[in-house]
Design a protein around this motif. Structure first.
Motif, PDB file in Angstrom:
ATOM      1  N   TRP A 172       0.813  -1.204   0.000  1.00 46.27           N
ATOM      2  CA  TRP A 172       0.000   0.000   0.000  1.00 46.27           C
ATOM      3  C   TRP A 172       0.852   1.262   0.000  1.00 46.27           C
ATOM      4  CZ3 TRP A 172      -5.111  -0.502  -0.719  1.00 46.27           C
ATOM      5  CH2 TRP A 172      -5.706  -1.730  -0.413  1.00 46.27           C
TER       6      TRP A 172
ATOM      7  N   TYR B 196       0.477   5.152   1.229  1.00 44.79           N
ATOM      8  CA  TYR B 196      -0.313   6.027   2.093  1.00 44.79           C
ATOM      9  C   TYR B 196       0.036   7.479   1.786  1.00 44.79           C
ATOM     10  CZ  TYR B 196      -1.530   1.932   4.873  1.00 44.79           C
ATOM     11  OH  TYR B 196      -2.022   0.717   5.288  1.00 44.79           O
TER      12      TYR B 196
ATOM     13  N   CYS C 106      -0.768  11.456   3.166  1.00 44.49           N
ATOM     14  CA  CYS C 106      -1.333  12.375   4.150  1.00 44.49           C
ATOM     15  C   CYS C 106      -1.409  13.757   3.500  1.00 44.49           C
ATOM     16  CB  CYS C 106      -0.475  12.411   5.411  1.00 44.49           C
ATOM     17  SG  CYS C 106      -1.219  13.332   6.784  1.00 44.49           S
TER      18      CYS C 106
ATOM     19  N   ILE D 204      -6.009  11.026   5.394  1.00 46.18           N
ATOM     20  CA  ILE D 204      -5.104   9.959   4.963  1.00 46.18           C
ATOM     21  C   ILE D 204      -5.841   9.081   3.962  1.00 46.18           C
ATOM     22  CG2 ILE D 204      -3.647   8.014   5.659  1.00 46.18           C
ATOM     23  CD1 ILE D 204      -3.769   9.170   8.541  1.00 46.18           C
ATOM     24  N   ASP D 205      -5.222   8.863   2.802  1.00 51.72           N
ATOM     25  CA  ASP D 205      -5.689   7.889   1.818  1.00 51.72           C
ATOM     26  C   ASP D 205      -4.695   6.746   1.743  1.00 51.72           C
ATOM     27  OD1 ASP D 205      -7.686   9.701   1.253  1.00 51.72           O
ATOM     28  OD2 ASP D 205      -7.308   9.746  -0.914  1.00 51.72           O
ATOM     29  N   ARG D 206      -5.193   5.577   1.383  1.00 53.07           N
ATOM     30  CA  ARG D 206      -4.272   4.510   1.006  1.00 53.07           C
ATOM     31  C   ARG D 206      -4.713   3.950  -0.339  1.00 53.07           C
ATOM     32  NH1 ARG D 206      -4.375  -1.290   4.115  1.00 53.07           N
ATOM     33  NH2 ARG D 206      -6.487  -1.951   3.587  1.00 53.07           N
TER      34      ARG D 206
ATOM     35  N   ARG E  37      -7.890   3.425  -4.388  1.00 48.87           N
ATOM     36  CA  ARG E  37      -7.629   4.492  -3.414  1.00 48.87           C
ATOM     37  C   ARG E  37      -8.877   4.783  -2.597  1.00 48.87           C
ATOM     38  NH1 ARG E  37      -8.242   9.918  -3.387  1.00 48.87           N
ATOM     39  NH2 ARG E  37      -8.661  10.072  -5.634  1.00 48.87           N
TER      40      ARG E  37
ATOM     41  N   THR F 157     -10.142   6.835   1.268  1.00 53.92           N
ATOM     42  CA  THR F 157      -9.798   7.681   2.407  1.00 53.92           C
ATOM     43  C   THR F 157     -10.078   6.899   3.679  1.00 53.92           C
ATOM     44  OG1 THR F 157     -10.364   9.692   1.178  1.00 53.92           O
ATOM     45  CG2 THR F 157     -10.260   9.866   3.574  1.00 53.92           C
TER      46      THR F 157
ATOM     47  N   LEU G 190      -0.575   2.263  12.455  1.00 59.03           N
ATOM     48  CA  LEU G 190      -0.321   3.503  11.733  1.00 59.03           C
ATOM     49  C   LEU G 190      -0.452   4.685  12.686  1.00 59.03           C
ATOM     50  CD1 LEU G 190      -0.053   5.358   9.224  1.00 59.03           C
ATOM     51  CD2 LEU G 190      -2.510   5.003   8.835  1.00 59.03           C
TER      52      LEU G 190
ATOM     53  N   THR H  85       0.023   8.907  13.002  1.00 61.56           N
ATOM     54  CA  THR H  85       0.041  10.116  12.180  1.00 61.56           C
ATOM     55  C   THR H  85      -0.040  11.337  13.093  1.00 61.56           C
ATOM     56  OG1 THR H  85      -1.118   8.950  10.403  1.00 61.56           O
ATOM     57  CG2 THR H  85      -1.059  11.350  10.274  1.00 61.56           C
TER      58      THR H  85
ATOM     59  N   PRO I 192      -3.772  -0.256   9.893  1.00 60.38           N
ATOM     60  CA  PRO I 192      -3.406   0.220   8.550  1.00 60.38           C
ATOM     61  C   PRO I 192      -4.576   0.418   7.600  1.00 60.38           C
ATOM     62  CG  PRO I 192      -1.863  -1.472   9.281  1.00 60.38           C
ATOM     63  CD  PRO I 192      -2.988  -1.447  10.286  1.00 60.38           C
ATOM     64  N   ASP I 193      -5.712  -0.227   7.864  1.00 61.26           N
ATOM     65  CA  ASP I 193      -6.883  -0.029   7.002  1.00 61.26           C
ATOM     66  C   ASP I 193      -7.798   1.074   7.511  1.00 61.26           C
ATOM     67  OD1 ASP I 193      -8.016  -1.215   9.226  1.00 61.26           O
ATOM     68  OD2 ASP I 193      -8.798  -2.969   8.173  1.00 61.26           O
TER      69      ASP I 193
END
Length: 371
Positions: A99, A101, A103, A116-118, A131, A133, A163, A165, A191-192
């Motif tokens: 993935w 990520y 920000c 945050i998107d992955r 992708r 959010t 994760l 941030t 992480p998800d």
């Protein structure tokens, strides 16, 4: 114990400081500074896709992939729309497993919030796919200040795989002491994007929050041996901090601070330390405007004197600092690079032990210190 660094007379010639700190065994062993790839418009964050491939963000909303061997670069599509105002935009990037990520400051009704998107990269590494959010901070603001937006996922220790941030206070200092607001905090997620059941969840705290009392943390890293979380953050006119982040703690801003008001020079708080708040591990006064933070790996051999120490970029003084650690605590610092490339926005260490820097200029870019 808090360590206090009163900065006086630490400037000098680039070559002299460089040679003093990164000593070699002869002329052939001295470090070199080289630029890699094209000029970049206010680059902000970077991470490795592979050993020789780097992902780099431009604050205006671009994500690029740069080959560290050839310097070839291409832009990656399907990035999120960003609130590109003052300090806002596409900020940090991080690669974890399969993935990517991102920000960034998201465009929302009422202004913007840190988000945050992955996503995944498609087969030719030209477009982000899948992708989504996974987090958007609450209480949007029209301010263009203090987004924070550094990310880290420890690979070892009790926090491995989570994760973390950083979120700035958005220019409203009261946010940092209101735990119902995401602004002014460090958050912790799966992480998800799911919220861990064992987050602090103190009375009145938003469920994602791990710690509060932060002004604008623009550096975050993990100790590669222990997985502990370290950040640094901007203070106003003094009071830049390095902090060891612990679950459920309050790091003080603005109730406890070494900073001074921009307009008057009066101290923000009469308290530099106070029961119930965590003291910084390190303070700069005057401010260096820190951005970017990395541990030099304990097993990296290109610069063995740096092993296990912190590297810190400076926007204000355009320097790279080595903060020496002893028993898990900062004890002193030296200047590694002085005014050679402009404002240092981010710092990371390549798999070969060389040090990569981003300089945040209109025509900035990626630079490497190696030998």
């Amino acid at each position: 114990m808090m360590r206090f660094m009163k900065r006086v007379a630490l400037l000098g010639a680039t070559l002299f400081i460089w040679t003093m700190v990164i000593a070699g065994n002869g002329a052939a062993d001295q470090p070199t500074l080289s630029k890699i790839g094209p000029a970049l418009h206010h680059p902000w964050g970077m991470d490795f896709l592979r050993d020789d491939e780097l992902l780099v963000t431009e604050r205006r909303g671009n994500l690029l992939q740069i080959n560290l061997t050839t310097g070839n670069a291409h832009q990656i599509g399907n990035v999120p729309d960003v609130y590109h105002k003052r300090q806002g935009g596409l900020l940090d990037v991080m690669v974890y497993e399969d993935w990517v990520y991102l920000c960034y400051s998201a465009v929302l009704a009422g202004g913007s919030s840190t988000a945050i998107d992955r996503a995944r990269l498609n087969a030719d590494s030209k477009t982000l796919t899948d992708r989504i959010t996974i987090f958007t901070a609450n209480n949007p603001s029209r301010s263009g200040h203090h987004f924070g937006c550094r990310m880290a996922i420890p690979r070892t220790g009790s926090q491995a795989g989570y994760l973390f941030t950083s979120l700035g206070d958005r220019g409203d200092r009261d946010n940092a002491q209101d735990p119902a607001h995401h602004a002014g905090s460090i958050i912790r997620l799966h992480p998800d994007g799911r919220v861990p059941d064992d987050n602090p969840r103190h009375d009145g705290w938003a469920p994602e929050i791990w710690s509060i009392g932060h002004r604008n943390p623009q550096g975050m890293t993990t100790d590669p041996l222990t997985g502990t979380i370290w950040t640094h953050e901007h203070g106003p006119r003094g009071g830049d901090e390095i902090n060891h982040i612990i679950s459920g703690k309050n790091y003080g801003w603005p109730t406890v601070s070494h900073g001074r008001e921009y307009a008057t020079g009066v101290r923000v708080s009469k308290h530099e330390s106070l029961a119930g708040y965590v003291d910084p591990e390190w303070i700069w006064d005057p401010s260096i405007a820190p951005s970017g933070l990395a541990f030099y790996p304990h097993d990296a051999t290109m610069f063995p004197a740096f092993q296990g120490q912190l590297l810190v970029g400076s926007l204000k003084f355009r320097q790279l600092y080595l903060v020496r650690m002893a028993n898990g605590t900062p004890v002193d610092e030296q200047i590694v690079m002085d005014r050679a490339i402009g404002r240092v926005r981010d710092v990371t260490v390549a798999p070969d032990g060389s040090i990569l820097l981003l300089n945040d200029e209109v025509t900035g870019g990626v630079w490497r210190i190696s030998r």
